[in-house]
Design an enzyme around this catalytic site. Structure first.
Site, PDB file in Angstrom:
ATOM      1  N   THR A   1       0.820  -1.213   0.000  1.00 17.26           N
ATOM      2  CA  THR A   1       0.000   0.000   0.000  1.00 17.26           C
ATOM      3  C   THR A   1       0.853   1.262   0.000  1.00 17.26           C
ATOM      4  O   THR A   1       0.396   2.306  -0.477  1.00 17.26           O
ATOM      5  CB  THR A   1      -0.968   0.009   1.193  1.00 17.26           C
ATOM      6  OG1 THR A   1      -0.235   0.040   2.425  1.00 17.26           O
ATOM      7  CG2 THR A   1      -1.851  -1.228   1.175  1.00 17.26           C
TER       8      THR A   1
ATOM      9  N   LEU B   1      -2.516   4.946   0.096  1.00 21.68           N
ATOM     10  CA  LEU B   1      -3.927   4.561   0.095  1.00 21.68           C
ATOM     11  C   LEU B   1      -3.996   3.055   0.342  1.00 21.68           C
ATOM     12  O   LEU B   1      -3.633   2.268  -0.524  1.00 21.68           O
ATOM     13  CB  LEU B   1      -4.570   4.930  -1.243  1.00 21.68           C
ATOM     14  CG  LEU B   1      -6.089   4.883  -1.299  1.00 21.68           C
ATOM     15  CD1 LEU B   1      -6.705   5.847  -0.288  1.00 21.68           C
ATOM     16  CD2 LEU B   1      -6.583   5.207  -2.694  1.00 21.68           C
ATOM     17  N   HIS B   2      -4.470   2.673   1.523  1.00 22.57           N
ATOM     18  CA  HIS B   2      -4.352   1.278   1.955  1.00 22.57           C
ATOM     19  C   HIS B   2      -5.528   0.403   1.504  1.00 22.57           C
ATOM     20  O   HIS B   2      -5.392  -0.464   0.640  1.00 22.57           O
ATOM     21  CB  HIS B   2      -4.225   1.226   3.480  1.00 22.57           C
ATOM     22  CG  HIS B   2      -3.116   2.055   4.033  1.00 22.57           C
ATOM     23  ND1 HIS B   2      -1.796   1.748   3.857  1.00 22.57           N
ATOM     24  CD2 HIS B   2      -3.147   3.207   4.769  1.00 22.57           C
ATOM     25  CE1 HIS B   2      -1.037   2.652   4.472  1.00 22.57           C
ATOM     26  NE2 HIS B   2      -1.841   3.555   5.015  1.00 22.57           N
ATOM     27  N   ASP B   3      -6.694   0.612   2.105  1.00 19.85           N
ATOM     28  CA  ASP B   3      -7.790  -0.342   1.971  1.00 19.85           C
ATOM     29  C   ASP B   3      -8.323  -0.527   0.557  1.00 19.85           C
ATOM     30  O   ASP B   3      -8.730  -1.640   0.198  1.00 19.85           O
ATOM     31  CB  ASP B   3      -8.936   0.060   2.907  1.00 19.85           C
ATOM     32  CG  ASP B   3      -8.551  -0.073   4.370  1.00 19.85           C
ATOM     33  OD1 ASP B   3      -7.611  -0.835   4.679  1.00 19.85           O
ATOM     34  OD2 ASP B   3      -9.170   0.598   5.210  1.00 19.85           O
TER      35      ASP B   3
END
Length: 311
Positions: free
Chosen positions: A194, A240-242
């Site tokens: 990420t 931006l992870h999820d």
């Protein structure tokens, strides 16, 4: 092909919100059975409200939202208001939700869906794994109803809440251990991936230039988000992870990874929540997960912008 049957377990949170929007914008690919929320980025009352706020924004109030566990299995709750703001979704960007929160507990919903599923269900987990762990403890038979679990969590390198641990697994390491040890078809998308997917000014402008309420809100949410992580980890722009989980389910060709043996540290005081990954598993401890290692950031942002333009 029929749409993938999907449940999203999350703790919205800015990046969870963007992930939900990406899923909502992909009805041909996802039959979204429900959203379950857990305490994590902010307390449970806020994560349950925030999930419904995003449903309203996307005009997807047909998707039910279920509140789950208000705290980790064994530890006190750690939250991340410093990253996501006091509400989890900035200040005053979205109105109070009017769609109802479901009466059924998220764990009961997971058990019901996974034990009665005619075809296996994919779980996208975007927060601490407490809900899924409790469901597995209460009803191990749910494993038969799971097609795969794709989780945002863990790190092969340094963490983001401690030097050793990524936030989601640090918040509830004992739940993470239950899930990792359950023998499920598991894919891990951690910080190493990420942190490759960063919100550059051009990518942020592309969302805002969609000229829609969803595009504007997404840009407004992302603009202040992640700067602490950007500075702390010396990234070119905020990560931006999820949404990487949803992007992986839509376009696995944008990612590369390999089979590894995962374990979760639950005892060490300095390394609790650490993801211990062996890229060279042996017969005595075989691989138990696919660990993603690279992501095509440009492709992911093109996908995100194209899909959010449909909402």
């Amino acid at each position: 092909m029929s749409p993938r049957r999907l449940i999203i377990d999350c703790d919205p949170g800015v990046d969870d919100a963007i992930a939900l929007l990406l899923a909502f914008a992909s009805p041909a690919e996802f039959d979204l059975l429900g959203i379950t929320t857990v305490a994590g980025n902010v307390p449970l009352a806020l994560t349950a409200a925030n999930a419904r706020r995003i449903c309203h924004l996307a005009q997807r109030t047909d998707v039910p939202v279920y509140a789950g566990c208000p705290r980790p299995l064994l530890r006190s709750l750690t939250t991340a208001e410093d990253i996501h703001g006091s509400t989890g979704l900035g200040e005053g960007l979205l109105p109070e939700p009017t769609m109802p929160l479901q009466d059924q507990h998220a764990v009961a919903f997971l058990i019901e869906q996974l034990t009665t599923a005619a075809t296996p269900i994919t779980l996208a987990t975007l927060g601490p794994l407490t809900n899924l762990a409790v469901a597995l403890i209460q009803c191990p038979e749910i494993a038969r109803g799971i097609d795969q679990v794709v989780m945002m969590g863990g790190a092969l390198g340094p963490g983001n809440i401690t030097p050793a641990a990524e936030f989601n697994l640090y918040v509830d390491p004992h739940a993470a251990k239950v899930v990792v040890d359950a023998g499920l078809p598991l894919t891990m998308i951690g910080l190493d991936v990420t942190h490759q997917v960063v919100t550059t000014p051009d990518r942020l402008a592309a969302l805002e230039n969609l000229g829609t309420p969803v595009g504007k809100t997404a840009a407004d949410l992302l603009r202040p988000y992640g700067q602490i992580d950007c500075d702390r980890h010396d990234l070119a722009a905020p990560p931006l992870h999820d949404p990487c989980v949803i992007a992986y389910l839509l376009r696995p060709d944008l990612f590369t990874g390999r089979a590894m043996r995962l374990a979760i540290e639950t005892e060490g005081s300095l390394c609790i929540g650490r993801t211990v990954a062996n890229a060279y598993p042996i017969p005595a401890t075989p691989a138990n997960a696919t660990v993603i290692e690279t992501a095509d950031a440009a492709g992911i942002y093109d996908l995100l912008t194209e899909r959010l333009g449909k909402l």
